[in-house]
Design a protein around this motif. Structure first.
Motif, PDB file in Angstrom:
ATOM      1  N   LEU A 193      33.911   4.932  83.789  1.00 20.56           N
ATOM      2  CA  LEU A 193      33.752   4.740  85.221  1.00 20.56           C
ATOM      3  C   LEU A 193      33.429   6.100  85.832  1.00 20.56           C
ATOM      4  O   LEU A 193      33.998   7.116  85.444  1.00 20.56           O
ATOM      5  N   TYR A 194      32.497   6.129  86.765  1.00 25.69           N
ATOM      6  CA  TYR A 194      32.021   7.372  87.348  1.00 25.69           C
ATOM      7  C   TYR A 194      32.502   7.482  88.782  1.00 25.69           C
ATOM      8  O   TYR A 194      32.599   6.477  89.495  1.00 25.69           O
ATOM      9  N   ASP A 195      32.767   8.679  89.222  1.00 27.55           N
ATOM     10  CA  ASP A 195      33.228   8.910  90.581  1.00 27.55           C
ATOM     11  C   ASP A 195      32.177   8.420  91.587  1.00 27.55           C
ATOM     12  O   ASP A 195      31.029   8.860  91.561  1.00 27.55           O
ATOM     13  N   GLU A 196      32.587   7.509  92.447  1.00 32.11           N
ATOM     14  CA  GLU A 196      31.658   6.872  93.390  1.00 32.11           C
ATOM     15  C   GLU A 196      31.033   7.880  94.364  1.00 32.11           C
ATOM     16  O   GLU A 196      29.848   7.804  94.675  1.00 32.11           O
ATOM     17  N   LEU A 197      31.812   8.837  94.815  1.00 24.45           N
ATOM     18  CA  LEU A 197      31.279   9.845  95.730  1.00 24.45           C
ATOM     19  C   LEU A 197      30.216  10.702  95.039  1.00 24.45           C
ATOM     20  O   LEU A 197      29.161  10.983  95.621  1.00 24.45           O
ATOM     21  N   GLN A 198      30.482  11.109  93.803  1.00 21.51           N
ATOM     22  CA  GLN A 198      29.505  11.910  93.062  1.00 21.51           C
ATOM     23  C   GLN A 198      28.195  11.139  92.854  1.00 21.51           C
ATOM     24  O   GLN A 198      27.110  11.707  92.936  1.00 21.51           O
ATOM     25  N   PHE A 199      28.314   9.849  92.605  1.00 19.17           N
ATOM     26  CA  PHE A 199      27.125   9.013  92.453  1.00 19.17           C
ATOM     27  C   PHE A 199      26.374   8.934  93.781  1.00 19.17           C
ATOM     28  O   PHE A 199      25.155   9.082  93.820  1.00 19.17           O
ATOM     29  N   PHE A 200      27.103   8.744  94.861  1.00 22.56           N
ATOM     30  CA  PHE A 200      26.503   8.610  96.186  1.00 22.56           C
ATOM     31  C   PHE A 200      25.736   9.870  96.593  1.00 22.56           C
ATOM     32  O   PHE A 200      24.668   9.792  97.191  1.00 22.56           O
ATOM     33  N   VAL A 201      26.267  11.043  96.238  1.00 23.41           N
ATOM     34  CA  VAL A 201      25.589  12.303  96.583  1.00 23.41           C
ATOM     35  C   VAL A 201      24.614  12.748  95.494  1.00 23.41           C
ATOM     36  O   VAL A 201      24.092  13.851  95.521  1.00 23.41           O
ATOM     37  N   GLN A 202      24.357  11.876  94.557  1.00 26.23           N
ATOM     38  CA  GLN A 202      23.383  12.070  93.485  1.00 26.23           C
ATOM     39  C   GLN A 202      23.724  13.246  92.568  1.00 26.23           C
ATOM     40  O   GLN A 202      22.854  13.957  92.078  1.00 26.23           O
TER      41      GLN A 202
END
Length: 89
Positions: A76-85
């Motif tokens: 599972l990947y950190d959602e915030l990190q994904f959102f900020v690319q």
């Protein structure tokens, strides 16, 4: 999951179909990251689900599974990190 040379136009749809059995897939992102001085490329595949429970089920089922002769490492990947690319975690 795949080597850089195995990324093709059909891979995104294949991943979406495979992961769709766990729930509604919102997005599939295939990210090819250059690896420092070695010049190699690591392929990272991110799958975003509508339901976090679907993401957890997919991670549990896909981790340590073999795909195309390669072992899958799913987390599972950190959602915030994904959102900020930021795909380099």
């Amino acid at each position: 999951m795949v080597a850089a040379g195995q990324v093709d136009d059909e891979l995104e749809a294949e991943i979406s179909d495979e992961c769709g059995r766990f729930g509604v897939v919102k997005q599939v992102l295939i990210y090819q990251e250059k690896q420092g001085a070695t010049g190699g490329v690591e392929v990272k595949i991110f799958v975003a689900f509508v339901d976090p429970c679907a993401a957890a089920a997919a991670q549990k089922s896909m981790d340590q599974r073999w795909f195309g002769g390669r072992m899958v490492h799913a987390s599972l990947y950190d959602e915030l990190q994904f959102f900020v690319q930021n795909y380099s975690q």
